[in-house]
Design a protein around this motif. Structure first.
Motif, PDB file in Angstrom:
ATOM      1  N   ALA A   1       0.831  -1.208   0.000  1.00 20.06           N
ATOM      2  CA  ALA A   1       0.000   0.000   0.000  1.00 20.06           C
ATOM      3  C   ALA A   1       0.862   1.252   0.000  1.00 20.06           C
ATOM      4  CB  ALA A   1      -0.930  -0.010   1.218  1.00 20.06           C
ATOM      5  N   LEU A   2       1.904   1.277   0.828  1.00 20.53           N
ATOM      6  CA  LEU A   2       2.781   2.444   0.884  1.00 20.53           C
ATOM      7  C   LEU A   2       3.493   2.672  -0.449  1.00 20.53           C
ATOM      8  CD1 LEU A   2       4.315   2.013   4.454  1.00 20.53           C
ATOM      9  CD2 LEU A   2       2.745   3.808   3.707  1.00 20.53           C
ATOM     10  N   ARG A   3       3.933   1.608  -1.081  1.00 16.33           N
ATOM     11  CA  ARG A   3       4.606   1.742  -2.370  1.00 16.33           C
ATOM     12  C   ARG A   3       3.642   2.235  -3.447  1.00 16.33           C
ATOM     13  NH1 ARG A   3       8.248  -3.865  -2.117  1.00 16.33           N
ATOM     14  NH2 ARG A   3       9.696  -3.112  -0.489  1.00 16.33           N
ATOM     15  N   THR A   4       2.409   1.778  -3.362  1.00 12.74           N
ATOM     16  CA  THR A   4       1.399   2.243  -4.324  1.00 12.74           C
ATOM     17  C   THR A   4       1.109   3.727  -4.125  1.00 12.74           C
ATOM     18  OG1 THR A   4       0.369   0.048  -4.405  1.00 12.74           O
ATOM     19  CG2 THR A   4      -0.952   1.918  -5.157  1.00 12.74           C
ATOM     20  N   ILE A   5       0.953   4.147  -2.870  1.00 14.55           N
ATOM     21  CA  ILE A   5       0.702   5.564  -2.574  1.00 14.55           C
ATOM     22  C   ILE A   5       1.857   6.423  -3.077  1.00 14.55           C
ATOM     23  CG2 ILE A   5       0.494   7.262  -0.699  1.00 14.55           C
ATOM     24  CD1 ILE A   5      -1.005   5.067   0.889  1.00 14.55           C
ATOM     25  N   ALA A   6       3.076   5.969  -2.847  1.00 15.24           N
ATOM     26  CA  ALA A   6       4.243   6.724  -3.309  1.00 15.24           C
ATOM     27  C   ALA A   6       4.244   6.859  -4.824  1.00 15.24           C
ATOM     28  CB  ALA A   6       5.521   6.042  -2.832  1.00 15.24           C
ATOM     29  N   GLY A   7       3.760   5.835  -5.512  1.00 17.09           N
ATOM     30  CA  GLY A   7       3.743   5.872  -6.967  1.00 17.09           C
ATOM     31  C   GLY A   7       2.657   6.751  -7.557  1.00 17.09           C
ATOM     32  N   TRP A   8       1.618   7.048  -6.780  1.00 15.07           N
ATOM     33  CA  TRP A   8       0.523   7.861  -7.304  1.00 15.07           C
ATOM     34  C   TRP A   8       0.970   9.283  -7.624  1.00 15.07           C
ATOM     35  CZ3 TRP A   8      -3.741   6.212  -3.287  1.00 15.07           C
ATOM     36  CH2 TRP A   8      -4.310   5.001  -3.701  1.00 15.07           C
ATOM     37  N   ARG A   9       1.611   9.930  -6.678  1.00  8.38           N
ATOM     38  CA  ARG A   9       1.992  11.336  -6.846  1.00  8.38           C
ATOM     39  C   ARG A   9       3.459  11.594  -6.494  1.00  8.38           C
ATOM     40  NH1 ARG A   9      -2.667  14.707  -7.421  1.00  8.38           N
ATOM     41  NH2 ARG A   9      -4.227  13.315  -8.355  1.00  8.38           N
TER      42      ARG A   9
END
Length: 244
Positions: free
Chosen positions: A115-123
């Motif tokens: 989840a943290l890696r996905t959030i970092a990849g969003w913006r």
């Protein structure tokens, strides 16, 4: 305040010009009246309601564990990783060592990292502030795209935070009570959430829905329990389809 409409069904007004729909009003009003006894009961029996709602780490999926255990796990996690970007670079095994006493710790350790890696990849950062600019349903769907995040966690992030978005948080207690009262077709969290949101008055804001969640959850924890519900002491029993 009570307002009686043309259909002669009293509507509970919590805030100026805000009324519940007729079906939900009856159950909400009865539960609200019953919970007036909670302070006396809590003082006598020592019941402590520790979940105050504003827990920004709900996205990490720790809600299936008792609150005290979840708090301790979060404290350890935050102490080890003051910057969530560092946690995103960690291996699941390292996260697991910090949250080992929560339920399904192995799965949740993997979810946290993903989840943290996905959030970092969003913006390109660890902030979810951009969700405030999205339509409610779009923000809800975006959160549900995160690994391990369902309707309960997504709604918690949107409501129990500075976002203050009008989303009802449906946990197992709320879903169970809603199903037994005939307000939801099952205790499945996603289905119950969708069905309850469909009958919520559009005028209700985040605070209204947060209070509704708190009241129903407390009722489910103390009276309408999963096992050995206190039907004989329940003020809703005469009209409860599940009891009949």
């Amino acid at each position: 305040h009570l307002r009686v409409g043309d259909d002669e069904v009293p509507h509970l007004v919590l805030l100026p010009k805000k009324a519940l729909g007729p079906k939900l009003t009856m159950w909400y009003w009865r539960i609200a009246i019953w919970t007036l006894a909670f302070p006396l009961i809590a003082n006598s029996w020592g019941w402590i309601f520790t979940e105050m709602g504003r827990q920004p780490w709900v996205v990490y999926g720790l809600f299936q564990t008792r609150d005290a255990v979840s708090w301790a796990a979060f404290d350890r996690l935050k102490a080890r990783f003051p910057d969530w970007a560092d946690a995103a670079r960690a291996e699941p095994e390292e996260i697991l060592a910090l949250i080992a006493d929560v339920t399904h710790a192995g799965a949740k350790a993997a979810w946290i990292v993903e989840a943290l890696r996905t959030i970092a990849g969003w913006r390109g950062g660890m902030s979810l502030d951009f969700l405030a600019d999205l339509p409610l349903e779009a923000a809800f769907r975006r959160l549900k795209n995160l690994m391990g995040v369902g309707s309960k966690v997504a709604s918690s992030v949107l409501n129990f935070s500075t976002f203050e978005r009008p989303m009802l948080v449906v946990d197992s207690h709320v879903a169970r009570v809603a199903h037994r009262l005939g307000l939801a077709s099952s205790e499945d969290l996603d289905r119950a959430h969708a069905e309850l949101m469909a009958i919520i008055e559009p005028a209700w804001d985040a605070q209204d829905l947060r209070e509704l969640h708190r009241l129903i959850k407390a009722f489910g924890q103390t009276v309408c329990r999963s096992s050995r519900p206190s039907c004989e002491a329940c003020p809703l029993a005469p009209d409860c389809p599940w009891r009949r």
